[in-house]
Design an enzyme around this catalytic site. Sequence first.
Site, short mmCIF file in Angstrom:
data_model
loop_
_atom_site.label_atom_id
_atom_site.label_comp_id
_atom_site.label_asym_id
_atom_site.label_seq_id
_atom_site.Cartn_x
_atom_site.Cartn_y
_atom_site.Cartn_z
N ARG A 1 19.80 21.30 66.12
CA ARG A 1 18.40 20.86 66.60
C ARG A 1 18.03 19.25 66.44
NH1 ARG A 1 20.05 23.46 62.58
NH2 ARG A 1 20.95 22.10 60.99
N GLU B 1 27.65 17.20 55.36
CA GLU B 1 27.22 18.43 53.42
C GLU B 1 27.86 20.04 53.85
OE1 GLU B 1 23.49 19.60 52.84
OE2 GLU B 1 23.13 18.97 51.41
P1 AMP Z 1 24.55 14.66 57.87
O1 AMP Z 1 26.10 14.00 58.30
O2 AMP Z 1 25.80 14.91 55.50
O3 AMP Z 1 23.71 13.91 57.16
O4 AMP Z 1 24.01 15.80 58.15
C1 AMP Z 1 23.28 16.09 59.04
C2 AMP Z 1 23.70 17.06 60.40
O5 AMP Z 1 23.43 18.71 58.91
C3 AMP Z 1 21.77 17.12 60.70
O6 AMP Z 1 22.21 18.21 61.95
C4 AMP Z 1 21.80 18.72 59.91
O7 AMP Z 1 21.04 19.67 60.84
C5 AMP Z 1 22.54 19.03 59.36
N1 AMP Z 1 22.37 19.56 57.55
C6 AMP Z 1 23.16 19.12 56.77
N2 AMP Z 1 22.67 19.07 55.54
C7 AMP Z 1 21.44 19.75 56.39
C8 AMP Z 1 20.29 21.22 55.50
N3 AMP Z 1 20.12 20.90 53.76
N4 AMP Z 1 19.55 21.41 55.71
C9 AMP Z 1 19.99 21.49 57.11
N5 AMP Z 1 20.17 21.52 58.00
C10 AMP Z 1 21.29 20.51 57.29
#
Ligand code: AMP
Length: 174
Positions: free
Chosen positions: A61, A98
């Site tokens: 995205r 996550e």
């Molecule tokens: P992080 O590396 O934990 O900051 O996760 C961010 C990445 O995972 C981004 O590319 C987001 O698109 C996706 N992502 C993680 N958690 C979510 C969530 N709750 N809703 C949508 N996308 C998420």
Amino acid sequence: MSLATITAAIRDIPDFPKPGIVFKDITPLLQDPEMFRETVDLISAPWHDQSIDLIVGIDARGFIFGSVMAYQMGVGFVPVRKQGKLPWSSFKAEYDLEYGTGTVEMHIDAVAAGQRVLIVDDLLATGGTARAAIELVEQAGGEVVGVQAVIELAFLNPRQKLSDQLVRSLIVVS
Ligand code: AMP
């Protein structure tokens, strides 16, 4: 259009893709032409005077917002992709999500030494993916000017992993 209107368009999907995760679905925002345009205008505005050379968008995205920002700002766009998708020699960096772990990659010739790079994604959760994208740009010798997201899940404290960076997000979920 107010920030509250944009915020209200983001749909919460509980337990996707795993139990306990509330997925922030931006597709209703993208469907509305004025809202999509306004969101891109708002997230690119602070960077216009920062002498950005390239936008690095994060799979998947981050491509949607990052490529439109690059078009609008008149700079190049570089995709950071999940492992195994890029056809050319690539730098690699590991990250924790996550909901999982993995590796992101960027072509070795995508960023030239000294280029000023803005990293873009739709959402910051733990900040691990953005951290990995920063590492990729730094492996190439680029200079990361900052990180821009549409949504920041502040309760997961992504800024802790990004404390050396200028981080901006349009909507902060606390
Ligand atoms: P992080 O590396 O934990 O900051 O996760 C961010 C990445 O995972 C981004 O590319 C987001 O698109 C996706 N992502 C993680 N958690 C979510 C969530 N709750 N809703 C949508 N996308 C998420």
